[in-house]
Design a protein around this motif. Structure first.
Motif, PDB file in Angstrom:
ATOM      1  N   MET A 113     -17.854  42.167  12.927  1.00  0.00           N
ATOM      2  CA  MET A 113     -16.412  41.888  13.473  1.00  0.00           C
ATOM      3  C   MET A 113     -15.331  42.087  12.481  1.00  0.00           C
ATOM      4  O   MET A 113     -15.545  41.424  11.382  1.00  0.00           O
ATOM      5  N   LYS A 114     -14.272  42.919  12.790  1.00  0.00           N
ATOM      6  CA  LYS A 114     -13.199  43.151  11.813  1.00  0.00           C
ATOM      7  C   LYS A 114     -12.391  41.730  11.991  1.00  0.00           C
ATOM      8  O   LYS A 114     -12.146  41.104  12.981  1.00  0.00           O
ATOM      9  N   LYS A 115     -11.802  41.224  10.762  1.00  0.00           N
ATOM     10  CA  LYS A 115     -10.861  40.205  10.599  1.00  0.00           C
ATOM     11  C   LYS A 115      -9.477  41.030  10.803  1.00  0.00           C
ATOM     12  O   LYS A 115      -9.255  42.162  10.300  1.00  0.00           O
ATOM     13  N   ILE A 116      -8.678  40.251  11.637  1.00  0.00           N
ATOM     14  CA  ILE A 116      -7.281  40.986  11.929  1.00  0.00           C
ATOM     15  C   ILE A 116      -6.308  40.363  11.053  1.00  0.00           C
ATOM     16  O   ILE A 116      -6.148  39.160  11.071  1.00  0.00           O
ATOM     17  N   ALA A 117      -5.396  41.079  10.299  1.00  0.00           N
ATOM     18  CA  ALA A 117      -4.559  40.480   9.443  1.00  0.00           C
ATOM     19  C   ALA A 117      -3.062  41.280   9.513  1.00  0.00           C
ATOM     20  O   ALA A 117      -2.856  42.273  10.261  1.00  0.00           O
ATOM     21  N   THR A 118      -2.137  40.760   8.629  1.00  0.00           N
ATOM     22  CA  THR A 118      -0.758  41.238   8.644  1.00  0.00           C
ATOM     23  C   THR A 118      -0.714  41.427   7.275  1.00  0.00           C
ATOM     24  O   THR A 118      -0.980  40.578   6.359  1.00  0.00           O
ATOM     25  N   MET A 119       0.230  42.246   6.780  1.00  0.00           N
ATOM     26  CA  MET A 119       0.666  42.491   5.322  1.00  0.00           C
ATOM     27  C   MET A 119       2.075  42.793   5.438  1.00  0.00           C
ATOM     28  O   MET A 119       2.553  43.653   6.419  1.00  0.00           O
ATOM     29  N   VAL A 120       3.039  42.200   4.676  1.00  0.00           N
ATOM     30  CA  VAL A 120       4.465  42.584   4.734  1.00  0.00           C
ATOM     31  C   VAL A 120       4.760  42.957   3.440  1.00  0.00           C
ATOM     32  O   VAL A 120       4.664  42.279   2.247  1.00  0.00           O
ATOM     33  N   VAL A 121       5.336  44.382   3.062  1.00  0.00           N
ATOM     34  CA  VAL A 121       5.669  44.785   2.166  1.00  0.00           C
ATOM     35  C   VAL A 121       7.226  44.351   1.930  1.00  0.00           C
ATOM     36  O   VAL A 121       8.090  44.782   2.760  1.00  0.00           O
ATOM     37  N   LEU A 122       7.610  43.480   1.082  1.00  0.00           N
ATOM     38  CA  LEU A 122       9.158  43.191   0.812  1.00  0.00           C
ATOM     39  C   LEU A 122       9.388  44.021  -0.426  1.00  0.00           C
ATOM     40  O   LEU A 122       8.985  44.230  -1.318  1.00  0.00           O
ATOM     41  N   THR A 177       5.056  35.325   5.547  1.00  0.00           N
ATOM     42  CA  THR A 177       5.897  35.820   4.653  1.00  0.00           C
ATOM     43  C   THR A 177       6.666  34.348   4.126  1.00  0.00           C
ATOM     44  O   THR A 177       6.993  33.962   3.117  1.00  0.00           O
ATOM     45  N   PHE A 178       6.985  33.245   5.614  1.00  0.00           N
ATOM     46  CA  PHE A 178       7.758  32.179   5.188  1.00  0.00           C
ATOM     47  C   PHE A 178       6.642  31.364   4.469  1.00  0.00           C
ATOM     48  O   PHE A 178       6.994  30.697   3.395  1.00  0.00           O
ATOM     49  N   GLU A 179       5.407  31.262   4.858  1.00  0.00           N
ATOM     50  CA  GLU A 179       4.271  30.354   4.151  1.00  0.00           C
ATOM     51  C   GLU A 179       4.315  30.725   2.648  1.00  0.00           C
ATOM     52  O   GLU A 179       4.070  29.998   1.820  1.00  0.00           O
ATOM     53  N   ALA A 227      -8.863  39.032  -5.781  1.00  0.00           N
ATOM     54  CA  ALA A 227      -8.092  38.196  -6.733  1.00  0.00           C
ATOM     55  C   ALA A 227      -7.632  39.076  -7.933  1.00  0.00           C
ATOM     56  O   ALA A 227      -8.572  39.863  -8.312  1.00  0.00           O
ATOM     57  N   GLY A 228      -6.742  38.619  -8.469  1.00  0.00           N
ATOM     58  CA  GLY A 228      -6.367  39.325  -9.773  1.00  0.00           C
ATOM     59  C   GLY A 228      -5.352  40.470  -9.450  1.00  0.00           C
ATOM     60  O   GLY A 228      -5.095  41.227 -10.314  1.00  0.00           O
ATOM     61  N   MET A 229      -5.463  40.938  -8.242  1.00  0.00           N
ATOM     62  CA  MET A 229      -4.876  42.147  -7.843  1.00  0.00           C
ATOM     63  C   MET A 229      -3.337  41.730  -7.254  1.00  0.00           C
ATOM     64  O   MET A 229      -3.089  40.821  -6.567  1.00  0.00           O
ATOM     65  N   PHE A 230      -2.293  42.857  -7.277  1.00  0.00           N
ATOM     66  CA  PHE A 230      -1.165  42.741  -6.724  1.00  0.00           C
ATOM     67  C   PHE A 230      -1.161  43.251  -5.380  1.00  0.00           C
ATOM     68  O   PHE A 230      -1.380  44.584  -5.174  1.00  0.00           O
ATOM     69  N   VAL A 231      -0.873  42.355  -4.291  1.00  0.00           N
ATOM     70  CA  VAL A 231      -0.876  42.833  -2.914  1.00  0.00           C
ATOM     71  C   VAL A 231       0.411  42.554  -2.244  1.00  0.00           C
ATOM     72  O   VAL A 231       1.074  41.564  -2.685  1.00  0.00           O
ATOM     73  N   PRO A 232       0.913  42.914  -0.951  1.00  0.00           N
ATOM     74  CA  PRO A 232       1.810  42.517  -0.279  1.00  0.00           C
ATOM     75  C   PRO A 232       1.558  41.247   0.281  1.00  0.00           C
ATOM     76  O   PRO A 232       0.331  40.942   0.297  1.00  0.00           O
ATOM     77  N   VAL A 233       2.418  40.292   0.595  1.00  0.00           N
ATOM     78  CA  VAL A 233       2.208  38.933   1.336  1.00  0.00           C
ATOM     79  C   VAL A 233       1.572  39.221   2.529  1.00  0.00           C
ATOM     80  O   VAL A 233       1.843  40.195   3.248  1.00  0.00           O
ATOM     81  N   TYR A 258       3.757  45.683   7.676  1.00  0.00           N
ATOM     82  CA  TYR A 258       5.196  45.667   8.076  1.00  0.00           C
ATOM     83  C   TYR A 258       6.200  45.695   6.849  1.00  0.00           C
ATOM     84  O   TYR A 258       5.589  45.547   5.680  1.00  0.00           O
ATOM     85  N   LEU A 259       7.225  46.219   6.813  1.00  0.00           N
ATOM     86  CA  LEU A 259       8.201  46.207   6.144  1.00  0.00           C
ATOM     87  C   LEU A 259       9.495  45.255   6.223  1.00  0.00           C
ATOM     88  O   LEU A 259       9.964  45.414   7.322  1.00  0.00           O
ATOM     89  N   ALA A 260      10.097  44.794   4.947  1.00  0.00           N
ATOM     90  CA  ALA A 260      11.317  43.977   5.014  1.00  0.00           C
ATOM     91  C   ALA A 260      11.963  44.129   3.751  1.00  0.00           C
ATOM     92  O   ALA A 260      11.463  44.081   2.725  1.00  0.00           O
TER      93      ALA A 260
END
Length: 155
Positions: free
Chosen positions: A1-10, A51-53, A27-33, A83-85
């Motif tokens: 089963m796939k996990k469903i997530a969001t990423m926000v590119v700031l 993003t707020f958390e 872990a140790g990698m640079f990723v969007p929030v 997403y993008l902000a």
């Protein structure tokens, strides 16, 4: 089963506020929030909440950019709404998930990032929608990635 997530590119211009994760996955990698959706939460609501958390930024809206599906024969299977902000450049706030840092697009390939992310930033800077399908082997090495909109293959 796939996990469903969001990423926000700031983003600010050609710089991205990325999270150097202290926990798995990546872990140790640079990723969007971002993070997993909660029950009865839309992807957009999750993007704003995560993003707020993770940053304390109270965004009023985010722009939908695309989808990333990651598939492997082991327990790493994700469907992620991207997403993008656009935000003002500021001192990176503290984050419980790791360390936030501004990284210029030209420097993305010189810091550790997941194999999918550089292409995501490139699509965003080109203002192109995407539906990326990334396939991994049992060692979580990406063996193929295709954009379902354009048919482009990466790797």
């Amino acid at each position: 089963m796939k996990k469903i997530a969001t990423m926000v590119v700031l983003r600010n211009g050609q710089s991205f506020l990325l999270l150097k994760r202290k926990n798995e996955p990546n872990a140790g990698m640079f990723v969007p929030v971002g993070g997993k959706l909660e029950a009865h939460e839309s992807p957009r609501q999750a993007a704003l909440r995560e993003t707020f958390e993770e940053t304390g930024f109270q965004l009023s809206d985010v722009k939908f950019c695309g989808v990333l599906a990651e598939t492997s024969p082991v327990d790493y299977n994700w469907l992620c709404y991207i997403y993008l902000a656009d935000i003002e450049k500021c001192e990176p706030p503290p984050c419980d998930e790791g360390e936030l840092q501004w990284i210029d697009f030209q420097d993305i390939l010189s810091v550790p990032t997941p194999p999918t992310d550089w292409q995501i930033y490139k699509f965003i800077l080109e203002n192109r929608a995407f539906v990326l399908d990334a396939i991994y082997d049992e060692n979580l090495k990406m063996i193929e990635m295709t954009d379902e909109i354009s048919g482009e293959k990466f790797l």
